[in-house]
Write a protein that holds these residues in place. Structure first.
Motif, short mmCIF file in Angstrom:
data_model
loop_
_atom_site.label_atom_id
_atom_site.label_comp_id
_atom_site.label_asym_id
_atom_site.label_seq_id
_atom_site.Cartn_x
_atom_site.Cartn_y
_atom_site.Cartn_z
N GLU A 47 0.82 -1.20 0.00
CA GLU A 47 0.00 0.00 0.00
C GLU A 47 0.86 1.26 0.00
OE1 GLU A 47 -3.83 -1.03 2.72
OE2 GLU A 47 -1.90 -1.31 3.68
N SER A 262 -8.12 -8.51 -2.99
CA SER A 262 -8.66 -7.20 -3.38
C SER A 262 -8.45 -6.89 -4.87
CB SER A 262 -8.02 -6.09 -2.54
OG SER A 262 -6.62 -6.02 -2.79
N PRO A 276 -11.92 -5.98 0.65
CA PRO A 276 -10.88 -5.01 1.05
C PRO A 276 -10.19 -5.43 2.34
CG PRO A 276 -13.05 -4.21 1.69
CD PRO A 276 -13.28 -5.51 0.96
#
Length: 336
Positions: A47, A262, A276
């Motif tokens: 991320e 995801s 998610p």
């Protein structure tokens, strides 16, 4: 496999990078280690805020203020580069190690022609004369698929589309035939057709000049297309690493599994929902004592909150940093 491919080009050992802000020390990279061989492509995924780009800036020696390398070692082509003076780094940066930055519009200087900006690197790192440099720029533009190179080299960045600007950035990075290319999300904000062209171009160039690539992205689809192995980063740590097959077909860390869940699948049922990863990334000024992913992990155990998990070897060249792997191994050995 050839002898050249077996040679270790880059070795990163326990690298730590922090930003010293008024709010406290932001521990952006918290002790990562990996090796990269000649001609190999490694993907770094995770991320935003996981430390992917900051770790690569450390390799280039361009960590912005107030950041700095706190500890650790970076050996490039047998040379320790963390202790080099800026003058010495300038000889390596752009010549032996090049980088494609995330946003070509902000990375290219708007007041100089694109040809002039590539020429600057050639002037600094090669002995080519003016005509030879011009020929090299035309050769690079042709290589990356820019039509009418003689005309285009005299144009400014705003005269190029997003995909073409990214090709200019790739041409600039390849100008001096680097041994290592760091691609920091080179396909972000590009449409899928251009993405596919950029990935295909990088694959071709890697094979032509036996260049090693570190491919930084959050797009697992792109990773599966170009990379030989993958390192998954979370909260400044590498929490799993292995080959493409290991990561995609036998993930061992809950975070890696969450990333894969995801991503939309072509063979999925029409009504299958994406799952998610609940929660938010941790505060790197005050990182947790135990596993950084514990607050978001549905399999969190008591030990995860208080103790850092060890590195577990879960296969040949496949590592995961998770207490669940320790538990699984213990249960196997005890026959449960």
């Amino acid at each position: 496999m050839s002898e050249a491919k077996n040679k270790t080009l880059l070795s990163v050992d326990s690298l730590e990078v922090s930003f010293f802000t008024y709010a406290g020390e932001v521990k952006a990279v918290r002790g990562i280690s990996y090796e990269l061989e000649e001609g190999e492509v490694m993907g770094i995924v995770g991320e935003s805020g996981s430390g992917k780009s900051v770790s690569s800036y450390g390799l280039m020696g361009i960590i912005p203020e107030p950041g700095k390398i706190v500890s650790g070692s970076i050996q490039f082509d047998g040379k320790e580069i963390t202790k080099l003076a800026e003058k010495e780094m300038q000889k390596i940066r752009g010549k032996d190690v090049s980088m494609i930055f995330q946003d070509p519009m902000t990375s290219l200087n708007p007041v100089y022609t694109v040809g002039n900006q590539i020429d600057e690197s050639l002037r600094k790192h090669t002995d080519l004369n003016k005509q030879q440099r011009k020929d090299r720029i035309i050769e690079l533009f042709t290589l990356v698929g820019i039509n009418q190179p003689e005309k285009r080299m005299n144009q400014y960045p705003h005269e190029f589309s997003g995909g073409m600007r990214q090709r200019v950035m790739i041409a600039m990075a390849l100008a001096c035939n680097p041994k290592l290319l760091i691609a920091d999300e080179p396909t972000t904000a590009l449409d899928v057709t251009i993405q596919a062209q950029i990935v295909e171009l990088m694959k071709e160039l890697k094979d032509k000049i036996n260049m090693s690539i570190i491919f930084i992205t959050h797009d697992l689809g792109v990773v599966s297309e170009i990379c030989d192995k993958v390192a998954v980063m979370y909260a400044g740590n590498i929490i799993e690493r292995g080959s493409i097959d290991d990561i995609f077909y036998n993930p061992k860390h809950p975070y890696t599994k969450g990333l894969l869940k995801s991503v939309p699948k072509l063979n999925a049922d029409d009504h299958e929902r994406l799952v998610p990863i609940e929660g938010s990334p941790v505060d790197l000024i005050n990182p947790p004592k135990g596993c950084a992913f514990a607050p978001r992990c549905e399999n969190c155990m008591k030990i995860c909150l208080t103790e850092k998990p060890p590195v577990c070897h879960v296969g040949e060249n496949h590592e995961s940093v998770c207490w669940l792997n320790v538990k699984e191994e213990f249960e196997k050995e005890s026959g449960k």
